[in-house]
Design a protein around this motif. Sequence first.
Motif, PDB file in Angstrom:
ATOM      1  N   PHE A  77       2.825 -12.642  -5.310  1.00  0.00           N
ATOM      2  CA  PHE A  77       1.564 -12.562  -4.596  1.00  0.00           C
ATOM      3  C   PHE A  77       1.082 -11.115  -4.509  1.00  0.00           C
ATOM      4  O   PHE A  77      -0.095 -10.809  -4.709  1.00  0.00           O
ATOM      5  CB  PHE A  77       1.794 -13.178  -3.217  1.00  0.00           C
ATOM      6  N   VAL A  78       2.031 -10.216  -4.238  1.00  0.00           N
ATOM      7  CA  VAL A  78       1.677  -8.803  -4.127  1.00  0.00           C
ATOM      8  C   VAL A  78       1.441  -8.207  -5.511  1.00  0.00           C
ATOM      9  O   VAL A  78       0.429  -7.536  -5.751  1.00  0.00           O
ATOM     10  CB  VAL A  78       2.792  -8.025  -3.390  1.00  0.00           C
ATOM     11  N   SER A  79       2.367  -8.499  -6.445  1.00  0.00           N
ATOM     12  CA  SER A  79       2.253  -7.811  -7.737  1.00  0.00           C
ATOM     13  C   SER A  79       0.996  -8.229  -8.493  1.00  0.00           C
ATOM     14  O   SER A  79       0.395  -7.421  -9.188  1.00  0.00           O
ATOM     15  CB  SER A  79       3.510  -8.047  -8.574  1.00  0.00           C
ATOM     16  N   MET A  80       0.580  -9.477  -8.344  1.00  0.00           N
ATOM     17  CA  MET A  80      -0.633  -9.897  -9.048  1.00  0.00           C
ATOM     18  C   MET A  80      -1.866  -9.197  -8.495  1.00  0.00           C
ATOM     19  O   MET A  80      -2.767  -8.807  -9.235  1.00  0.00           O
ATOM     20  CB  MET A  80      -0.807 -11.414  -8.946  1.00  0.00           C
ATOM     21  N   LEU A  81      -1.892  -9.031  -7.172  1.00  0.00           N
ATOM     22  CA  LEU A  81      -3.033  -8.311  -6.594  1.00  0.00           C
ATOM     23  C   LEU A  81      -3.022  -6.853  -7.046  1.00  0.00           C
ATOM     24  O   LEU A  81      -4.075  -6.249  -7.274  1.00  0.00           O
ATOM     25  CB  LEU A  81      -2.999  -8.399  -5.065  1.00  0.00           C
TER      26      LEU A  81
ATOM     27  N   GLY B 291      11.382   0.108 -19.347  1.00  0.00           N
ATOM     28  CA  GLY B 291      11.605   0.558 -17.975  1.00  0.00           C
ATOM     29  C   GLY B 291      10.322   1.040 -17.330  1.00  0.00           C
ATOM     30  O   GLY B 291       9.979   0.627 -16.218  1.00  0.00           O
ATOM     31  N   VAL B 292       9.575   1.872 -18.051  1.00  0.00           N
ATOM     32  CA  VAL B 292       8.304   2.376 -17.509  1.00  0.00           C
ATOM     33  C   VAL B 292       7.352   1.216 -17.264  1.00  0.00           C
ATOM     34  O   VAL B 292       6.723   1.107 -16.207  1.00  0.00           O
ATOM     35  CB  VAL B 292       7.680   3.399 -18.485  1.00  0.00           C
ATOM     36  N   PHE B 293       7.288   0.311 -18.237  1.00  0.00           N
ATOM     37  CA  PHE B 293       6.430  -0.863 -18.139  1.00  0.00           C
ATOM     38  C   PHE B 293       6.770  -1.682 -16.889  1.00  0.00           C
ATOM     39  O   PHE B 293       5.883  -2.165 -16.182  1.00  0.00           O
ATOM     40  CB  PHE B 293       6.637  -1.693 -19.413  1.00  0.00           C
ATOM     41  N   SER B 294       8.064  -1.818 -16.584  1.00  0.00           N
ATOM     42  CA  SER B 294       8.471  -2.632 -15.436  1.00  0.00           C
ATOM     43  C   SER B 294       8.210  -1.938 -14.114  1.00  0.00           C
ATOM     44  O   SER B 294       7.856  -2.569 -13.126  1.00  0.00           O
ATOM     45  CB  SER B 294       9.975  -2.944 -15.492  1.00  0.00           C
TER      46      SER B 294
ATOM     47  N   ALA C 252       4.702  -0.748  -9.566  1.00  0.00           N
ATOM     48  CA  ALA C 252       5.259  -0.496  -8.238  1.00  0.00           C
ATOM     49  C   ALA C 252       5.076   0.974  -7.858  1.00  0.00           C
ATOM     50  O   ALA C 252       4.638   1.302  -6.748  1.00  0.00           O
ATOM     51  CB  ALA C 252       6.737  -0.873  -8.207  1.00  0.00           C
ATOM     52  N   LEU C 253       5.384   1.822  -8.821  1.00  0.00           N
ATOM     53  CA  LEU C 253       5.271   3.257  -8.593  1.00  0.00           C
ATOM     54  C   LEU C 253       3.831   3.627  -8.248  1.00  0.00           C
ATOM     55  O   LEU C 253       3.564   4.386  -7.321  1.00  0.00           O
ATOM     56  CB  LEU C 253       5.681   3.970  -9.883  1.00  0.00           C
ATOM     57  N   TRP C 254       2.915   3.036  -9.000  1.00  0.00           N
ATOM     58  CA  TRP C 254       1.499   3.351  -8.826  1.00  0.00           C
ATOM     59  C   TRP C 254       1.023   2.958  -7.432  1.00  0.00           C
ATOM     60  O   TRP C 254       0.281   3.702  -6.781  1.00  0.00           O
ATOM     61  CB  TRP C 254       0.696   2.616  -9.902  1.00  0.00           C
ATOM     62  N   VAL C 255       1.502   1.796  -6.953  1.00  0.00           N
ATOM     63  CA  VAL C 255       1.056   1.348  -5.632  1.00  0.00           C
ATOM     64  C   VAL C 255       1.630   2.246  -4.544  1.00  0.00           C
ATOM     65  O   VAL C 255       0.936   2.602  -3.584  1.00  0.00           O
ATOM     66  CB  VAL C 255       1.445  -0.126  -5.415  1.00  0.00           C
ATOM     67  N   ILE C 256       2.893   2.633  -4.718  1.00  0.00           N
ATOM     68  CA  ILE C 256       3.486   3.528  -3.718  1.00  0.00           C
ATOM     69  C   ILE C 256       2.705   4.845  -3.677  1.00  0.00           C
ATOM     70  O   ILE C 256       2.346   5.341  -2.600  1.00  0.00           O
ATOM     71  CB  ILE C 256       4.973   3.778  -4.039  1.00  0.00           C
ATOM     72  N   MET C 257       2.391   5.379  -4.854  1.00  0.00           N
ATOM     73  CA  MET C 257       1.616   6.623  -4.913  1.00  0.00           C
ATOM     74  C   MET C 257       0.253   6.441  -4.263  1.00  0.00           C
ATOM     75  O   MET C 257      -0.199   7.276  -3.492  1.00  0.00           O
ATOM     76  CB  MET C 257       1.431   7.064  -6.375  1.00  0.00           C
ATOM     77  N   SER C 258      -0.398   5.324  -4.590  1.00  0.00           N
ATOM     78  CA  SER C 258      -1.726   5.089  -4.014  1.00  0.00           C
ATOM     79  C   SER C 258      -1.667   5.030  -2.498  1.00  0.00           C
ATOM     80  O   SER C 258      -2.575   5.498  -1.813  1.00  0.00           O
ATOM     81  CB  SER C 258      -2.311   3.775  -4.528  1.00  0.00           C
ATOM     82  N   SER C 259      -0.569   4.439  -1.981  1.00  0.00           N
ATOM     83  CA  SER C 259      -0.503   4.256  -0.537  1.00  0.00           C
ATOM     84  C   SER C 259      -0.318   5.587   0.186  1.00  0.00           C
ATOM     85  O   SER C 259      -0.558   5.675   1.383  1.00  0.00           O
ATOM     86  CB  SER C 259       0.636   3.302  -0.173  1.00  0.00           C
TER      87      SER C 259
ATOM     88  N   GLY D 170      -0.071  -1.790   2.717  1.00  0.00           N
ATOM     89  CA  GLY D 170       0.323  -3.140   3.119  1.00  0.00           C
ATOM     90  C   GLY D 170       1.200  -3.791   2.066  1.00  0.00           C
ATOM     91  O   GLY D 170       2.220  -4.400   2.375  1.00  0.00           O
ATOM     92  N   CYS D 171       0.800  -3.645   0.804  1.00  0.00           N
ATOM     93  CA  CYS D 171       1.592  -4.196  -0.305  1.00  0.00           C
ATOM     94  C   CYS D 171       3.015  -3.661  -0.253  1.00  0.00           C
ATOM     95  O   CYS D 171       3.980  -4.413  -0.395  1.00  0.00           O
ATOM     96  CB  CYS D 171       0.981  -3.805  -1.647  1.00  0.00           C
ATOM     97  N   VAL D 172       3.137  -2.364  -0.058  1.00  0.00           N
ATOM     98  CA  VAL D 172       4.463  -1.749  -0.058  1.00  0.00           C
ATOM     99  C   VAL D 172       5.306  -2.348   1.062  1.00  0.00           C
ATOM    100  O   VAL D 172       6.445  -2.768   0.851  1.00  0.00           O
ATOM    101  CB  VAL D 172       4.349  -0.222   0.096  1.00  0.00           C
ATOM    102  N   LEU D 173       4.725  -2.441   2.264  1.00  0.00           N
ATOM    103  CA  LEU D 173       5.504  -2.938   3.396  1.00  0.00           C
ATOM    104  C   LEU D 173       5.916  -4.393   3.219  1.00  0.00           C
ATOM    105  O   LEU D 173       6.965  -4.813   3.700  1.00  0.00           O
ATOM    106  CB  LEU D 173       4.712  -2.779   4.696  1.00  0.00           C
TER     107      LEU D 173
END
Lengths: 448, 277
Positions: free
Chosen positions: A264-268, B22-25, B29-36, B247-250
């Motif tokens: 749910f999170v990763s798709m968003l 690895g980078v692809f995976s 996640a990394l990008w969202v943490i940085m954005s947050s 929020g995504c991160v949490l």
Amino acid sequence: MQEFIMERNRSKLTRTYSRTAAVLSALAMGLGQLYNRQYMKGVILLAVHALALYTFIFRLPHAVWGLVTLGETETQLKKVGRLYKQVMGDHSVFLMIEGLVTVFVALIFLWIYVMNIKDSYRTGKMREQGEVPNTFKETVSFVMSYRFPYLILAVPLAGVFFFTIMPIVFMILIAFTNYTAAHTPPKNLLDWTGFEAFKDLFRIKEWSRTFYSVTLWTIIWAIVATLTGYFGGFAVALLVQQKRIRFKSFWRTLFILPYAIPMFVSMLILQNMFNGQFGPVNQYLGLLGIDRIPWLSDPTWAKVTLVIANFWVAFPVSMLMIIGIMSTIPKDMYEAADIDGASSFQKTRLITFPSVMYSMAPLVIMSFVGNMNNFNVIFLLTNGNPINGDFQYAGNTDILITWLYKLSMENGQYNFASVIGIIIFILLSVFAIWNVRRTKAFKEDTSS
Amino acid sequence: MSRKTRGSIWLTISYVLLAVVGVFSVYPALWVIMSSLRTGNSLYSETLLPTSLTFGHYANLFDKYDFAHWYVNTLKIAVTTTVIGTILTLLPGYAFSIFRFSGRKTMMSTLMVLGLFPGFMSMIAVFILLNLMNLLNTHFAVILVYAAGAPLFFLFAKSYFDTIPKSLVEAARIDGAGHLNIFFRIVTPLSTPLIVYTALSIFAGSFTDFIFAKLVLRTPEKKTLAVGLFDMISTRQATDFTTFAAGCVLIAVPITFLFILLQRLLTEGLTAGAEKG
């Protein structure tokens, strides 16, 4: 017949506990048990009888009437004194659900009734042979040890019955009504319309066009999504499990990440990454001198994006499973191959590949089924968009299941949604039953 | 080229490929943490690494939105569902694996086929049922429906229990142990991977479900994380992306952490169904 005659002959000699008990139990549940001196059981069954009587006399007729007619009085304005007042009529949907519940409950009571007669007859028989009927405590312990599977299945099955089977039956019934946004209770009464909705789906051009296109895309999507996920996972598994690669568990942990993050999170998140204007993907492509790609707004590109995103979440699972299977392949097969001078490519092709394919086959088919219903990826990433003007309530990337969602939750086309639900279900169950029947988990008990 | 050099070239290529995957995976996640952690609130950023760090968006979640409340609600629902749902999944799996009784195959195929119906296909009916039972807008309703749906996925449990030697159960029976005793004292301790896998899937499922929760939970104070986050992005995505990222991160952190911590057990649970072929 013969049994009866023998019965009668014997009854002249011994007393006829069995028949008396059965007749008593047929009169009222529990009476036969009381007669057999099983007092606790008898009292409980009598209480059940009272409940059953209440259901059959006060609830069942109304329920059947509701199911058959779906209500007779329409909601209307009535003149009360000098004012017009809205008088609520029958609510077809409520009538339907209440009717279903009541009919189901009544069926359960009928079953208990039959079992109760059988039970008192059997106990009577035991007494005729001079045995003492079970006390309540003995009955309980009998159930605990010999009826244990039924006992532990009762609660889960009851839950499934109420929250899965009943709603599905309701959904199937809806397909045969005229329940649409233009025709909703309590404002209107629903009617049974037979196969009208099914016919309309194929007869009305907008609907049939949408249906065929969406179905075609659903199948293409399921095939492509399954194959990319499976072979991608296979390739990565082979890569990681090579003998000379170090830090295997580090790499595995890294690759599991997409699977571990809630979808749910990763798709968003991916939806934002692929944002055509501000998203980082286009930004980096821009640095490489590539023009912006309309990842989500162009019909064809949106499909490509979906496959990429699905690959991202799907490959870790198959990687994990394939690594698990690879570890079960006997080592001596590889050693024998080494002695024969096989290259590592040959070992992969002739040993690893067939073993993994064999074990994974049922799971691949299940994941195909799962992908046909892959609501989350499509709903969260593109929501079926970009919109297609030629389609009835569907976008270019909608699969059957998201179309169904839009039809029922957003546009109130309940009967069409139900028809599509039935079609999806028929498509899938053929696959699944065939698949499960041939897997070992299902088969082995015929041999044991 | 000798076999050795060819081998080391291939090894280098393998490492490069692994790094790319690895980078692809990891990248999203990394990008969202940085954005947050980035200042400002827009989706677009010049650089990957934020030029200045801030935890303001996390604070924002608790000030501007009722994030703490959502978290408590979600945990309450997810934990209860996990406990009940796991039991309701293990029991049928056990019954179908160990015992032979009439109606067994019919029940199994029925459950299997029912599992194919996506839950929300009949969601309207469930909604009306809950309405009739006066349970709308309660967490109890959500737990009830999630847990009641869990037994449909009994097959994993059954395949797993099939691998436990029957002689073990029979020996215990002969020694006079009751069925419940056998289940809790002998079978359960042998099934840790299965239990972890089942519990974790149910937990993750109920933690992140938003479709059903959104339908049933109507008032803001009942909201769960998934519903809250979904509302957040569908209403103010453009204006407040960085807070959404926080929020995504949490939400993702606890689940991701659990998955990675338990990955060995997960693999065993996952392959239990596969090995049987």
